[in-house]
Scaffold this active site. Structure first.
Site, PDB file in Angstrom:
ATOM      1  N   CYS A   2       0.882  -1.126   0.107  1.00  0.00           N
ATOM      2  CA  CYS A   2       0.051  -0.007  -0.108  1.00  0.00           C
ATOM      3  C   CYS A   2       0.825   1.174  -0.048  1.00  0.00           C
ATOM      4  CB  CYS A   2      -0.975   0.018   1.113  1.00  0.00           C
ATOM      5  SG  CYS A   2      -1.864  -1.485   1.504  1.00  0.00           S
ATOM      6  N   ARG A  27       4.090   0.136  -6.433  1.00  0.00           N
ATOM      7  CA  ARG A  27       3.823  -0.738  -5.451  1.00  0.00           C
ATOM      8  C   ARG A  27       2.532  -1.808  -5.550  1.00  0.00           C
ATOM      9  NH1 ARG A  27       6.505   1.244  -0.579  1.00  0.00           N
ATOM     10  NH2 ARG A  27       5.115   0.465   0.830  1.00  0.00           N
ATOM     11  N   TRP A  74      -3.862  -2.308  -1.312  1.00  0.00           N
ATOM     12  CA  TRP A  74      -3.862  -3.728  -1.969  1.00  0.00           C
ATOM     13  C   TRP A  74      -4.516  -4.597  -0.838  1.00  0.00           C
ATOM     14  CZ3 TRP A  74      -1.468  -8.513  -1.057  1.00  0.00           C
ATOM     15  CH2 TRP A  74      -1.320  -9.378  -2.560  1.00  0.00           C
ATOM     16  N   ASN A 100      -0.952   0.600   6.375  1.00  0.00           N
ATOM     17  CA  ASN A 100      -0.451  -0.426   5.547  1.00  0.00           C
ATOM     18  C   ASN A 100       0.132  -1.523   6.440  1.00  0.00           C
ATOM     19  OD1 ASN A 100       0.986  -1.970   3.670  1.00  0.00           O
ATOM     20  ND2 ASN A 100       2.823  -0.600   3.643  1.00  0.00           N
ATOM     21  N   GLY A 101      -0.329  -2.525   6.406  1.00  0.00           N
ATOM     22  CA  GLY A 101       0.006  -3.937   6.990  1.00  0.00           C
ATOM     23  C   GLY A 101      -1.328  -4.671   7.570  1.00  0.00           C
ATOM     24  N   GLU A 486      14.573 -17.310 -13.081  1.00  0.00           N
ATOM     25  CA  GLU A 486      14.198 -15.950 -13.278  1.00  0.00           C
ATOM     26  C   GLU A 486      13.563 -15.625 -14.580  1.00  0.00           C
ATOM     27  OE1 GLU A 486      14.019 -11.738 -12.776  1.00  0.00           O
ATOM     28  OE2 GLU A 486      13.902 -13.532 -11.588  1.00  0.00           O
ATOM     29  N   LYS A 490       9.893 -13.862 -15.164  1.00  0.00           N
ATOM     30  CA  LYS A 490       9.670 -12.732 -15.796  1.00  0.00           C
ATOM     31  C   LYS A 490       8.396 -13.000 -16.835  1.00  0.00           C
ATOM     32  CE  LYS A 490      11.839  -9.963 -13.846  1.00  0.00           C
ATOM     33  NZ  LYS A 490      11.493 -10.795 -12.605  1.00  0.00           N
ATOM     34  N   GLU A 493       5.108 -13.329 -14.690  1.00  0.00           N
ATOM     35  CA  GLU A 493       4.728 -12.362 -13.818  1.00  0.00           C
ATOM     36  C   GLU A 493       4.140 -11.132 -14.911  1.00  0.00           C
ATOM     37  OE1 GLU A 493       7.783 -10.761 -10.525  1.00  0.00           O
ATOM     38  OE2 GLU A 493       8.541 -11.085 -12.665  1.00  0.00           O
ATOM     39  N   HIS A 509      13.742 -36.424 -15.576  1.00  0.00           N
ATOM     40  CA  HIS A 509      13.074 -37.042 -14.374  1.00  0.00           C
ATOM     41  C   HIS A 509      11.612 -36.504 -14.034  1.00  0.00           C
ATOM     42  CE1 HIS A 509      16.620 -38.850 -12.792  1.00  0.00           C
ATOM     43  NE2 HIS A 509      17.299 -37.714 -13.561  1.00  0.00           N
ATOM     44  N   LYS A 608       5.134  -4.361  -5.838  1.00  0.00           N
ATOM     45  CA  LYS A 608       6.561  -4.037  -5.815  1.00  0.00           C
ATOM     46  C   LYS A 608       7.106  -4.509  -4.378  1.00  0.00           C
ATOM     47  CE  LYS A 608      10.288  -2.837  -7.874  1.00  0.00           C
ATOM     48  NZ  LYS A 608      10.953  -3.637  -8.878  1.00  0.00           N
TER      49      LYS A 608
END
Length: 613
Positions: A2, A27, A74, A100-101, A486, A490, A493, A509, A608
């Site tokens: 947030c 964010r 958020w 926020n939290g 990574e 990407k 995401e 495997h 973020k």
């Protein structure tokens, strides 16, 4: 996650708040709101959706006054909606709060307040904060004392910003635990509060960072910092070097594209003043690493989340290969629950772009409790992960706005390479010639990265060919195995295409069962010690009808003959090759998402900085 912005001064707070929240869009959020005081009354506007919807609402129903607070939410408790958006106002209309939290004991507090006939207008845990503070004021407490009492009742990691209609000469902010940052910006006859620096950077570069269990009482001409127990704190004032222009897109379509290209400059800055090419040595003064400490280190834990964790996996190869110190990588959200074996001869190295990731901060705290040496590699200047560490390495990348991290992957690779050299040097486990060659190799990196950027038009063409795929398998080995992870991250995401990174040697495997003409297989096969093994994996994928896309070193005719598509990278020293091999994967994911018309900088469901568990 947030975003929080506060302003107190003689200007109209609303445009300052809206602009500040705009700077914090990276964010991630799903609703937004603002509250200001005008004539000792709080006026509120809020709505679900993007900031533009809030701006449109304010254009229809103007909001003027000061002080003021704003918030981008958020959702955690309660669906994204206007009634759940912040700021929240208490039943008496006296106090407004942005938060926020997570208030971990909110059900207990809510039941307590409801028993006293307090009415709750939202589904959020956040509303309990403002209702608690208003109840304390109703019992005769001042705004400051009511806020303090409310803060002390709250459990969990939280950041809170309050304003009060009865005392409009101040804002009050608090940080409780590791729920992200609180930045107090110092102006001339005005002051600012935000959850991150970019929100206030155009107004001031003089800032104070709150530590856990501290509160700031902010007037237009004065700032006081106290503990939640009322003890005065003499704050350190930091001068921030970031400029507002660096947070703009400039010539690029998206922040992510801009930040991919900025890696050339970021890598140059990361090396500047640290890699001494004349002496062939590395200098990391902020790490506070002495020869005595280097020699007694018996184990290193690298702990991080997401992209930073994959960077740490590369770091494990580097530290073990160069410094010969046993190194483990532990996902930060698992670290404190695994009862790690940490003592005074153990280093816990945390990697975080924001320096405010809740799980990473908790891992650092766990390492501290067990007596370990705490280091961090962090981008955000003055962040919690930087401040609480015994030593740190600053990434030197500048602000990273796009949610999908790019600069904050490659910079820690260079940082960990330098750390490995320094450790080896101080421990006496590396000869002079080898050390000098390793340091000299660093000089090549920015130019090699620049050459990859020149290939963007070819990568964009490939993106058009792959834009409609449904799945993709990324394979890598050795030091480039984490690059496969990574690269897959990407793609998923920002393009919402299912992708899986996998150790190439494990293909037989299980994952090989997925390979057919509908499953592209992206293989990372530069000129490193694992190249021949990767050639075998390419052949296996081709034998089963898979379409192969290969990252290869320029001039590798054998790989080119087997690949359906080849993405060339310049020849690089193998221990530095992950910095170069990841760049085409970043560009490929970016262009696929852009071609699909998606919100590249703010992908759905992501933020973020993950400042809650």
């Amino acid at each position: 996650m947030c975003g929080i912005v506060g302003y107190i001064g003689s200007q109209n707070a609303t445009p300052i708040i809206l602009n500040g929240l705009k700077r914090l869009e990276y964010r991630g959020y799903d609703s937004a709101g603002a509250a200001v005081i005008d004539g000792r009354k709080i006026y509120l506007r809020r709505d679900a959706g993007k900031l533009q919807q809030l701006a449109d609402l304010i254009a229809k129903e103007p909001l003027n006054g000061a002080p003021g607070i704003g918030h981008t939410r958020w959702a955690t408790h309660g669906a994204p909606s206007a009634r759940n958006a912040h700021p929240h106002i208490g039943n008496e209309g006296k106090i407004a709060a942005a938060h926020n939290g997570i208030v971990e004991n909110f059900l207990e507090l809510k039941d307590e307040l409801a028993a006293e006939n307090v009415r709750f207008d939202s589904e959020t845990d956040s509303e309990t904060i403002v209702q608690l503070a208003e109840r304390e004021m109703a019992d005769g407490a001042s705004f400051e004392e009511a806020a303090r009492r409310a803060f002390k009742r709250i459990e969990g990691a939280n950041v809170i910003l309050l304003l009060c209609a009865d005392e409009p000469d101040k804002l009050i902010a608090a940080r409780i635990g590791n729920a992200g940052g609180v930045v107090v910006g110092l102006g001339d006859g005005e002051n600012f509060i935000a959850s991150d620096i970019p929100a206030i950077l155009e107004h001031t570069r003089r800032v104070i960072f709150l530590e856990s269990r501290q509160m700031a009482i902010v007037a237009k001409d004065e700032v006081r910092i106290e503990t939640l127990d009322g003890e005065a704190v003499e704050p350190k004032i930091h001068a921030v070097a970031f400029d507002a222009v660096s947070a703009e897109k400039g010539e690029y379509r998206h922040f992510m594209q801009k930040e991919i290209h900025e890696q050339v400059r970021a890598l140059t800055d990361t090396l500047a003043g640290r890699a001494d090419f004349k002496e062939g040595r590395v200098r990391l003064p902020e790490l506070n690493l002495t020869p005595e400490l280097a020699k007694r280190i018996q184990r290193i834990y690298i702990t991080a989340c997401g992209t930073a964790a994959y960077a740490g996996m590369v770091g494990k190869y580097l530290i073990e290969k160069i410094a010969r110190i046993p190194t483990e990588v532990v996902i930060a959200s698992e670290f404190r629950y695994s009862d790690p074996i940490v003592d005074e001869n153990t280093v816990v190295l945390a990697i975080s772009q924001s320096g405010e990731t809740a799980d990473t901060l908790a891992a650092m705290e766990e390492g501290r409790k067990k007596g370990g040496v705490i280091w961090s590699i962090v981008n955000a200047i003055g962040s919690q992960a930087m401040r609480v560490a015994d030593g740190y390495i600053s990434m030197q990348t500048g602000p990273e706005i796009g949610v999908a991290s790019t600069k904050a992957f490659t910079a820690p690779l260079a940082d960990q390479y330098m750390l490995a050299i320094l450790l080896a040097d101080l421990r006496g486990t590396i000869d002079d010639a080898t050390r000098r060659q390793l340091v000299a190799d660093l000089r090549l990196v920015p130019d090699l990265a620049s050459k990859v950027m020149d290939s963007e038009p070819e990568i964009e063409k490939l993106a058009h060919a792959l834009k409609d795929i449904k799945n993709c398998l990324y394979l890598g080995r050795g030091i480039n195995m984490p690059v496969a992870y990574e690269g897959a991250l990407k793609l998923k995401e920002i393009s919402y295409i299912h992708a899986e990174g996998y150790p190439a040697g494990e293909m037989k495997h299980g994952p090989i069962a997925l390979v057919d003409e509908e499953m592209p297989v992206l293989c990372i096969a530069p000129n490193d010690p694992w190249r021949e093994k990767m050639i075998s994996q390419i052949q296996q994928a081709k034998a089963r009808g898979g379409k192969t896309i290969v990252i290869a070193t320029e001039g590798d005719a054998l790989v080119q003959s087997m690949a359906d598509y080849t993405l060339w990278i310049p020849n690089a020293p193998w221990m530095l090759s992950p910095i170069i091999s990841v760049l085409p994967l970043q560009l490929l994911a970016y262009h696929i998402a852009a071609i699909r018309g998606l919100d590249v900088d703010q992908p759905r469901n992501l933020a973020k900085s993950v400042t809650v568990e």
